[in-house]
Design an enzyme around this catalytic site. Structure first.
Site, PDB file in Angstrom:
ATOM      1  N   ASP A  92     -32.682 -67.710 -42.316  1.00  0.00           N
ATOM      2  CA  ASP A  92     -31.680 -68.614 -42.903  1.00  0.00           C
ATOM      3  C   ASP A  92     -32.001 -70.091 -42.729  1.00  0.00           C
ATOM      4  OD1 ASP A  92     -31.359 -68.870 -40.211  1.00  0.00           O
ATOM      5  OD2 ASP A  92     -29.266 -68.246 -40.140  1.00  0.00           O
ATOM      6  N   SER A 111     -28.546 -69.072 -30.170  1.00  0.00           N
ATOM      7  CA  SER A 111     -28.533 -68.114 -31.287  1.00  0.00           C
ATOM      8  C   SER A 111     -29.730 -67.173 -31.277  1.00  0.00           C
ATOM      9  CB  SER A 111     -28.495 -68.864 -32.617  1.00  0.00           C
ATOM     10  OG  SER A 111     -29.597 -69.743 -32.713  1.00  0.00           O
ATOM     11  N   HIS A 113     -33.068 -69.360 -38.150  1.00  0.00           N
ATOM     12  CA  HIS A 113     -33.331 -68.163 -37.342  1.00  0.00           C
ATOM     13  C   HIS A 113     -34.381 -67.255 -37.967  1.00  0.00           C
ATOM     14  CE1 HIS A 113     -29.103 -69.507 -36.705  1.00  0.00           C
ATOM     15  NE2 HIS A 113     -29.575 -69.566 -35.474  1.00  0.00           N
TER      16      HIS A 113
END
Ligand SMILES: *[C@@H]1O[C@H](CO)[C@@H](O)[C@H](O)[C@H]1NC(C)=O
Ligand SMILES: *[C@@H]1O[C@H](CO)[C@@H](O)[C@H](O)[C@H]1NC(C)=O
Ligand SMILES: *[C@@H]1O[C@H](CO)[C@@H](O)[C@H](O)[C@H]1NC(C)=O
Length: 391
Positions: free
Chosen positions: A356, A48, A359
Site C-alpha cells: 500500500d 505496523s 507496507h
C-alpha cells in the site's frame, strides 16, 4: 512497590548466580544450548510491521482490501495477508498473536501483541490525527505489558474460561520477546521538517528509551529477545513520493538515499545498544536481526527473487509509485457522484513487494521471514528456534 521491586530484583540476581554456578560444573547444561527452545508464548512490541490488530481495535479497522489474500477480510493488518510476526508464530507452533487492545475474540494463552501501526519508540508531541503517528509508543506498550502480566495472573485464578485464555506465570520467563520498532521515530523527525543532522542527533535519545524498555521487560522476567532493525524506508513510496526528496538524492535503484543512510546509522547504533544490553543483562539472550539487508536485497534484486515493480504499491492510486498520500489503500473517493474505492491495481500480489505504499505484501513478508528464520542475518547467527540460548 519499591520494596517489592527490590525483592524481585534480588530474587532474580540470586537465581542468575545459582544458574551461573551450576553451569560451570554441569556439562549437560552446555549441551542444552543445542536444544530447541520451545517458547510457550510471544510478546511483541512494534509498529505496523508487526501490528496484528492494535491500531484497528482502537482507531478503526484497516479497510478492505487489506487481509484479502489470506484472511479474506480485514484482519487488523496493513497487508493483504500475513506479517513476518505471523510467520514467526507459525514456525514456533504458536497461534497468530491477538492484539492486546482487541476486546473481542482474543486468546492470549500463547502471547499478546502490543504493537500498533504508526508507533514510535519515543512518545510524540503530535496526535494521530495531526501526524499519523500512534499514541501507543513503546513506553505505553510497556505499561500495557506490565498490566497484562500482573492482571492476567489475577484473572487466571478465577479458573474456567479465563484459565483457557491467559498464559501461565512461568510462561513470561520462557517467552520470546520480539521488537520491530524505530522506523517511525526517524520518519517523524523528517516529516516535522527536521534536518538530517537534527534527526541524527535524536538517535541516542531514541535508543536510550529503547534500552530502558528492554531492561524493564528483563526485570519482569523476559530473557529471550529477538530484535529487528529498521528497514530501508527510503525505498517505500510514502517516503519516495515526498517533495523533500530532491533530485540527486536517489540511489541507483531509485530509493531515497538520505532516509536509507539514516536507517543504516540508526541500525549501527541499535546494534551497539544490543551489545551493551548483553553486558548489562547477564542472563538475557539478545538476537539482533538485520532486516534492513534482507529488505534491501529483495527490493534491489526483485526480479532474481521472483518479484516485479519493486518500487510500486499494489493497492494505491496514481503517480510514479501508484501511491497518493491523500488516497490510501481502501479509501473512498467520489467520481461524478459515484463512490469508488482505492483498491488493488496489481493483478497478482503474490509477485509484488509493496502492498500500500507503506507496507509489504504477504508474499514479501514470507520471503523476508524465510531469509531470517535460520539466523543468516542474525547476530549471533542462531536460528529463531534457538534464540533462548545466550552466546
Ligand atoms: C516532545 O516535547 C518535549 C518537551 O519539549 C521534548 O523533551 C521531547 O523530546 C519531544 N518529543 C519528541 C519526540 O520530539
Ligand atoms: C486459546 O487458544 C489455545 C491455543 O490455541 C487453546 O488451547 C484454548 O482452548 C483457547 N481457549 C479458548 C477458551 O478457546
Ligand atoms: C514542512 O515544510 C513544508 C514545506 O515548507 C510545509 O508545507 C509544512 O507545513 C511543514 N511541516 C511542518 C510540520 O512544519
Amino acid at each position: 512497590m519499591e520494596l517489592v521491586n527490590c525483592f524481585i530484583k534480588s530474587l532474580f540476581t540470586s537465581t542468575v548466580l545459582l544458574i551461573l554456578s551450576l553451569s560451570s560444573f554441569a556439562p549437560q547444561i552446555l549441551a542444552d544450548a543445542t536444544k530447541e527452545c520451545k517458547f510457550p508464548a510471544i510478546f511483541n512490541f512494534g509498529d505496523s510491521n508487526s501490528d496484528t490488530g492494535g491500531l484497528s481495535a482502537a482507531f478503526g479497522q484497516a479497510p478492505p482490501p487489506n487481509g484479502e489474500s489470506y484472511f479474506h477480510a480485514p484482519a487488523g493488518r496493513y497487508c493483504d495477508g500475513r506479517l513476518v510476526i505471523d510467520y514467526i508464530a507459525k514456525s514456533l507452533g504458536l497461534p497468530y498473536l491477538s492484539a492486546y487492545l482487541d476486546a473481542l475474540g482474543t486468546n492470549f494463552t500463547h502471547g499478546a501483541n502490543f504493537a500498533t501501526a504508526g508507533s514510535t519508540i519515543r512518545p510524540q508531541n503530535t496526535t494521530l490525527h495531526q501526524s499519523g503517528f500512534s499514541p501507543i509508543s513503546l513506553d505505553v506498550q510497556y505499561y500495557q505489558f506490565n498490566d497484562f502480566q500482573r492482571r492476567s495472573q489475577i484473572i487466571r485464578k478465577k479458573g474456567g474460561v479465563f484459565k483457557g485464555l491467559l498464559p501461565e506465570a512461568k510462561d513470561f520467563s520462557h517467552a520470546l520477546y520480539t521488537f520491530d520498532i524505530g522506523q517511525n521515530d526517524l520518519t517523524a523527525g523528517y516529516f516535522l521538517n527536521m534536518t538530517s543532522d537534527q534527526v541524527r542527533a535524536s538517535i541516542p535519545d531514541i535508543l536510550n528509551q529503547f534500552k530502558t524498555i528492554v531492561k524493564y521487560v528483563y526485570d519482569h522476567g523476559g530473557r529471550s529477545f529477538w530484535i529487528h532493525n529498521t528497514g530501508p524506508v527510503g525505498c517505500l513510496p510514502y517516503v519516495m513520493d515526498r517533495p523533500l526528496i530532491a533530485a540527486g538524492e536517489v540511489d541507483e535503484i531509485g530509493c531515497a538515499s538520505p532516509f536509507n543512510e539514516m536507517d543504516q546509522y540508526f541500525n549501527f547504533r541499535l546494534k551497539e545498544t544490543v551489545i551493551q544490553l548483553r553486558k548489562d543483562l547477564p542472563s538475557a539472550a539478545l538476537t539482533y536481526v538485520d532486516v534492513y539487508a534482507v529488505k534491501y536485497d529483495l527490493i534491489s534484486h526483485a526480479k532474481k527473487h521472483g518479484f516485479v515493480h519493486p518500487l510500486q504499491a499494489c493497492c494505491g492510486h496514481g503517480g510514479k509509485y501508484n501511491y497518493n498520500v491523500h488516497l490510501g489503500c481502501g479509501s473512498k473517493i467520489k467520481v461524478k457522484g459515484k463512490e469508488i474505492m482505492v483498491g488493488k491495481s496489481c493483478k497478482d500480489p503474490s509477485i509484488v513487494i509493496n502492498w500500500d505504499g507503506v507496507h509489504y505484501t504477504q508474499a514479501a513478508n514470507k520471503w523476508i521471514f524465510d531469509q531470517i528464520v535460520n539466523g543468516a542475518y542474525s547476530d549471533p547467527p542462531i536460528p529463531l528456534r534457538m534464540a533462548c540460548h545466550r552466546h
